[in-house]
Enzyme design. Sequence first.
Site, mmCIF file in Angstrom:
data_model
loop_
_atom_site.group_PDB
_atom_site.id
_atom_site.type_symbol
_atom_site.label_atom_id
_atom_site.label_comp_id
_atom_site.label_asym_id
_atom_site.label_seq_id
_atom_site.Cartn_x
_atom_site.Cartn_y
_atom_site.Cartn_z
ATOM 1 N N ASP A 41 -24.749 62.552 40.128
ATOM 2 C CA ASP A 41 -25.637 63.445 39.383
ATOM 3 C C ASP A 41 -25.488 64.898 39.829
ATOM 4 O O ASP A 41 -25.540 65.825 39.023
ATOM 5 C CB ASP A 41 -27.104 63.042 39.583
ATOM 6 C CG ASP A 41 -27.392 61.713 38.908
ATOM 7 O OD1 ASP A 41 -26.444 61.112 38.348
ATOM 8 O OD2 ASP A 41 -28.547 61.262 38.953
ATOM 9 N N ALA A 42 -25.284 65.083 41.148
ATOM 10 C CA ALA A 42 -25.232 66.443 41.683
ATOM 11 C C ALA A 42 -24.062 67.223 41.086
ATOM 12 O O ALA A 42 -24.162 68.423 40.813
ATOM 13 C CB ALA A 42 -25.119 66.410 43.207
ATOM 14 N N SER A 90 -37.131 49.536 5.336
ATOM 15 C CA SER A 90 -37.824 48.810 6.392
ATOM 16 C C SER A 90 -37.362 47.363 6.332
ATOM 17 O O SER A 90 -36.447 47.032 5.584
ATOM 18 C CB SER A 90 -39.327 48.933 6.222
ATOM 19 O OG SER A 90 -39.714 48.265 5.061
ATOM 20 N N LEU A 91 -37.948 46.530 7.141
ATOM 21 C CA LEU A 91 -37.507 45.142 7.219
ATOM 22 C C LEU A 91 -38.650 44.212 6.876
ATOM 23 O O LEU A 91 -39.799 44.486 7.196
ATOM 24 C CB LEU A 91 -37.060 44.817 8.648
ATOM 25 C CG LEU A 91 -35.807 45.507 9.164
ATOM 26 C CD1 LEU A 91 -35.665 45.277 10.655
ATOM 27 C CD2 LEU A 91 -34.584 44.981 8.437
ATOM 28 N N GLU A 122 -29.849 41.497 16.794
ATOM 29 C CA GLU A 122 -30.141 42.667 17.644
ATOM 30 C C GLU A 122 -31.591 42.621 18.061
ATOM 31 O O GLU A 122 -32.418 42.105 17.324
ATOM 32 C CB GLU A 122 -29.946 43.969 16.833
ATOM 33 C CG GLU A 122 -28.595 44.122 16.220
ATOM 34 C CD GLU A 122 -28.531 45.245 15.180
ATOM 35 O OE1 GLU A 122 -29.526 45.978 15.009
ATOM 36 O OE2 GLU A 122 -27.478 45.377 14.552
ATOM 37 N N LYS A 124 -35.301 43.930 18.256
ATOM 38 C CA LYS A 124 -36.084 44.853 17.435
ATOM 39 C C LYS A 124 -36.803 45.791 18.389
ATOM 40 O O LYS A 124 -37.752 45.406 19.070
ATOM 41 C CB LYS A 124 -37.076 44.122 16.540
ATOM 42 C CG LYS A 124 -37.831 45.091 15.652
ATOM 43 C CD LYS A 124 -38.469 44.405 14.476
ATOM 44 C CE LYS A 124 -38.947 45.385 13.431
ATOM 45 N NZ LYS A 124 -39.896 46.363 13.906
ATOM 46 N N ASP A 126 -39.032 48.679 19.905
ATOM 47 C CA ASP A 126 -40.373 49.116 19.557
ATOM 48 C C ASP A 126 -40.483 50.615 19.811
ATOM 49 O O ASP A 126 -40.947 51.054 20.852
ATOM 50 C CB ASP A 126 -41.388 48.339 20.401
ATOM 51 C CG ASP A 126 -42.700 48.207 19.673
ATOM 52 O OD1 ASP A 126 -42.788 48.662 18.519
ATOM 53 O OD2 ASP A 126 -43.640 47.661 20.266
ATOM 54 N N GLU A 182 -33.222 54.009 16.662
ATOM 55 C CA GLU A 182 -34.597 53.955 17.152
ATOM 56 C C GLU A 182 -34.709 54.761 18.445
ATOM 57 O O GLU A 182 -33.941 54.535 19.379
ATOM 58 C CB GLU A 182 -34.960 52.487 17.412
ATOM 59 C CG GLU A 182 -36.422 52.239 17.605
ATOM 60 C CD GLU A 182 -37.160 51.904 16.296
ATOM 61 O OE1 GLU A 182 -36.564 52.052 15.201
ATOM 62 O OE2 GLU A 182 -38.329 51.514 16.391
ATOM 63 N N TYR A 234 -28.341 51.896 15.345
ATOM 64 C CA TYR A 234 -28.066 50.551 14.831
ATOM 65 C C TYR A 234 -27.503 50.527 13.413
ATOM 66 O O TYR A 234 -27.374 49.455 12.832
ATOM 67 C CB TYR A 234 -29.286 49.654 14.932
ATOM 68 C CG TYR A 234 -30.562 50.221 14.328
ATOM 69 C CD1 TYR A 234 -30.640 50.525 12.983
ATOM 70 C CD2 TYR A 234 -31.688 50.439 15.126
ATOM 71 C CE1 TYR A 234 -31.792 51.038 12.438
ATOM 72 C CE2 TYR A 234 -32.859 50.950 14.593
ATOM 73 C CZ TYR A 234 -32.896 51.251 13.256
ATOM 74 O OH TYR A 234 -34.033 51.769 12.710
ATOM 75 N N LYS A 299 -29.014 40.449 10.799
ATOM 76 C CA LYS A 299 -28.417 41.145 9.658
ATOM 77 C C LYS A 299 -27.160 40.397 9.249
ATOM 78 O O LYS A 299 -26.336 40.079 10.114
ATOM 79 C CB LYS A 299 -28.029 42.577 10.051
ATOM 80 C CG LYS A 299 -29.204 43.401 10.548
ATOM 81 C CD LYS A 299 -28.765 44.767 11.046
ATOM 82 C CE LYS A 299 -29.978 45.524 11.570
ATOM 83 N NZ LYS A 299 -29.635 46.783 12.236
ATOM 84 N N CYS A 417 -72.846 40.293 -5.580
ATOM 85 C CA CYS A 417 -72.040 41.279 -4.863
ATOM 86 C C CYS A 417 -72.938 42.085 -3.926
ATOM 87 O O CYS A 417 -73.971 42.610 -4.355
ATOM 88 C CB CYS A 417 -71.362 42.199 -5.870
ATOM 89 S SG CYS A 417 -70.573 43.624 -5.114
ATOM 90 N N CYS A 420 -73.067 45.828 -5.601
ATOM 91 C CA CYS A 420 -73.668 46.174 -6.888
ATOM 92 C C CYS A 420 -74.583 45.090 -7.446
ATOM 93 O O CYS A 420 -75.224 45.298 -8.476
ATOM 94 C CB CYS A 420 -72.580 46.504 -7.904
ATOM 95 S SG CYS A 420 -71.650 45.070 -8.461
ATOM 96 N N CYS A 441 -69.256 48.397 -10.334
ATOM 97 C CA CYS A 441 -69.434 48.222 -8.887
ATOM 98 C C CYS A 441 -68.843 49.436 -8.159
ATOM 99 O O CYS A 441 -67.662 49.761 -8.329
ATOM 100 C CB CYS A 441 -68.736 46.947 -8.430
ATOM 101 S SG CYS A 441 -68.804 46.688 -6.663
HETATM 102 S S1 IVH Z 1 -32.483 47.980 10.724
HETATM 103 C C1 IVH Z 1 -31.909 48.314 6.536
HETATM 104 N N1 IVH Z 1 -32.367 47.311 13.262
HETATM 105 O O1 IVH Z 1 -37.749 48.305 12.483
HETATM 106 C C2 IVH Z 1 -32.521 47.960 7.807
HETATM 107 N N2 IVH Z 1 -34.375 48.306 12.455
HETATM 108 O O2 IVH Z 1 -39.229 47.232 10.176
HETATM 109 C C3 IVH Z 1 -33.370 49.020 8.412
HETATM 110 N N3 IVH Z 1 -36.089 48.627 14.147
HETATM 111 O O3 IVH Z 1 -37.865 51.222 10.563
HETATM 112 C C4 IVH Z 1 -33.703 48.875 9.801
HETATM 113 N N4 IVH Z 1 -34.955 47.799 15.830
HETATM 114 O O4 IVH Z 1 -37.750 51.435 13.096
HETATM 115 C C5 IVH Z 1 -33.117 47.839 12.289
HETATM 116 N N5 IVH Z 1 -32.114 46.675 15.484
HETATM 117 C C6 IVH Z 1 -32.859 47.221 14.505
HETATM 118 C C7 IVH Z 1 -34.166 47.704 14.737
HETATM 119 C C8 IVH Z 1 -34.892 48.242 13.673
HETATM 120 C C9 IVH Z 1 -36.099 48.350 15.442
HETATM 121 C C10 IVH Z 1 -37.221 49.223 13.389
HETATM 122 C C11 IVH Z 1 -36.896 50.443 12.610
HETATM 123 C C12 IVH Z 1 -37.275 50.141 11.198
HETATM 124 C C13 IVH Z 1 -38.220 49.013 11.378
HETATM 125 C C14 IVH Z 1 -38.202 48.133 10.153
#
Ligand code: IVH
Length: 678
Positions: A41-42, A90-91, A122, A124, A126, A182, A234, A299, A417, A420, A441
């Site tokens: 590092d130095a 999103s997934l 992969e 997921k 956080d 991410e 990713y 995937k 209800c 109302c 209502c």
């Molecule tokens: S792929 C087309 N891969 O999960 C696919 N997402 O619920 C788009 N995330 O918004 C996402 N790890 O923030 C992918 N290995 C991974 C991931 C990942 C975390 C998150 C990402 C996305 C959310 C979808």
Amino acid sequence: MCPQNPAAPTDGAAARAAELRELLERYNYRYHALDDPEVPDAEYDRLMLELRAIESQFPQLIVPDSPTMRVGAAPIAAFGAVKHRAAMLSLDNAFSEEEVRDFDRRIRERLAHGDAIRYTAEPKLDGLAISARYENGIFVQGATRGDGETGEDITQNLRTIKALPLKLRAADAPRVIEVRGEVFMPLAGFRRFNEEASARGEKTFINPRNAAAGSLRQLDPRMTAARPLDLFIYGIGVIEGGELPPYHSETLQELRRLGFKICPQSKVVESVEGCLAYYREMAVARASLPYQIDGVVYKVDDVRLQRRLGFISRAPRWAVAHKFPAEEALTVVRGIEFQVGRTGALTPVARLEPAFVGGVTVSNATLHNMDELTRKDVRVGDTVVIRRAGDVIPEVARVLPERRVDGAQLVTLPSECPICGSPVLREGDQAVARCSGGRRCAAQRKGEIQHFASRRAMDIQGLGDKLVEQLVDGGWIQTPADLFSLQAEQLATLERMGERSAQKLCDAIEGAKHTTLPRFLYALGIRDVGEATALALAQYFPELAQLRRAGQEEIQRVPDVGPVVAKQVAAYFADTENAAMVDRLLAAGITWPDSPPLHAGGSQRDKTFVLTGTLESLTREEATEAIVQRGGKVSAGVSKKTSYVVAGAEAGSKLKKAEQLGIPILDEAAFLELLKKV
Ligand code: IVH
């Protein structure tokens, strides 16, 4: 800051600066992306100091991709908006083995694929999803996901993350590449950060995810620079002047070659069994990983298959997130009340002794509906397990019968209800009980307007749920159409509303008048019409008037729309009160472009297709989606405006009409050829 009239840099200084940059980038890559440091590092620090010294003597030599630029630029007032050139998706989630098997089965059925599918598995992560754009190998823009279409410009903040290359390592890098990944805060850094913050008497972060999000959304990039953030890439969102490799696993390798940090736990697995084995492996490994994960992602590895599978709404069909079990906690039920939603549905909600679960304090949990309440036999006074998975609404998972106290109270469905007083009805054997009051209502009135104004609907900024409540309770508005007659002077008299915010709200309402047909249809809040259905309706009926006239039978011809939904839609427009409201909305000036620019930039932009007959390799729904994904639209009838008629086997009158009008006709092979262009 820059000295006045700096001296011209000598050739020697320029050459040394270039040399230092190259060394520093290389050491940075070895350290952060490969986790394989080359020098102590130095030594790195010494070279960095030397480069800084040269750059401060000759500021003309500073380039945006210099490693010295990672320290953080000056603060900004607000983040700009970045329109994603390819939507950030999103997934879908799976919470059990069964759901993962279903996911795999659906894929094989859709592809008519006899063999097992190969997946990339992969972790997921956080953290927070980001997009990073490189032009000619140089990092030029970074953005958050936002709503998937538009995010916030966080270029300066991303620059401070050392795992992000400011310059791609390969000379043959694509002209333009937008990578997706991410940003997260590794656990060690998170703990250290919190210890230091609490020692200083400052606020700590609840979990690493919040820490990452909070750090990345700092208006002062120097604050971001001080946070221990890391990044895994990713995927690729956009590529120009280069090819996407044929397999996702190869894409990851290619990204690594370009200088990105790839999650080392990613792995190719065979079939759904391989996925499930990976899940079990990661569930064990999770405790010793240096970062937090909340599940794994599968995937489809073959990109050609991914293309054939396509998307539904905002999630790809070719990927799924298999979540780890939600976090659970014990608490006591203080009461059970019924909430009335926008469709009148009564939802039993447990009021709880506050409990800490999954990183947040929870004092309400849903019991979904009466059947669930009865099945779980939840009573006031019971000790219950509450569960929370990620962003999902907390729910009561089960009762601990051995802890039931004497006199624990049963709660029954009210016959009237609570808002109302209208009769509460249960249709047939449905689990949902509904208030029959409709717009009489107040809860339904509020729900309808709140939904109308929401982000994915008309997106009226500044009109939050609380404000809608205030406006309805005050008798100012009854339906969404009333929003358009609100006056700023009037609004300014509301509690906690100044003149400026009143004017801003009026401007936002005015601005919302320019929308798209799918958004408008979704905004109406027709029962069972989500965004995907609204889109399908708008594709099929490009004119609202056509849809309003159509009966159940015709609506049922829309891809993906079944009899139940078709009936709801037809009934909605047949209702005179609704019809009057829609008329008022249109009279207020709500408009949309003729063909909604859903996927501007696709190869079939502005093209209108008519499908007729049966295609061999695609269902009608798949063909529609393929067209929509490429920016085109699908219409029901042939007219002069039709660009192509796609004729499958046993094509009928539409084919004849196309011939009469001289519209180009595509057979299946020609259509598939056209679809090769994305
Ligand atoms: S792929 C087309 N891969 O999960 C696919 N997402 O619920 C788009 N995330 O918004 C996402 N790890 O923030 C992918 N290995 C991974 C991931 C990942 C975390 C998150 C990402 C996305 C959310 C979808």
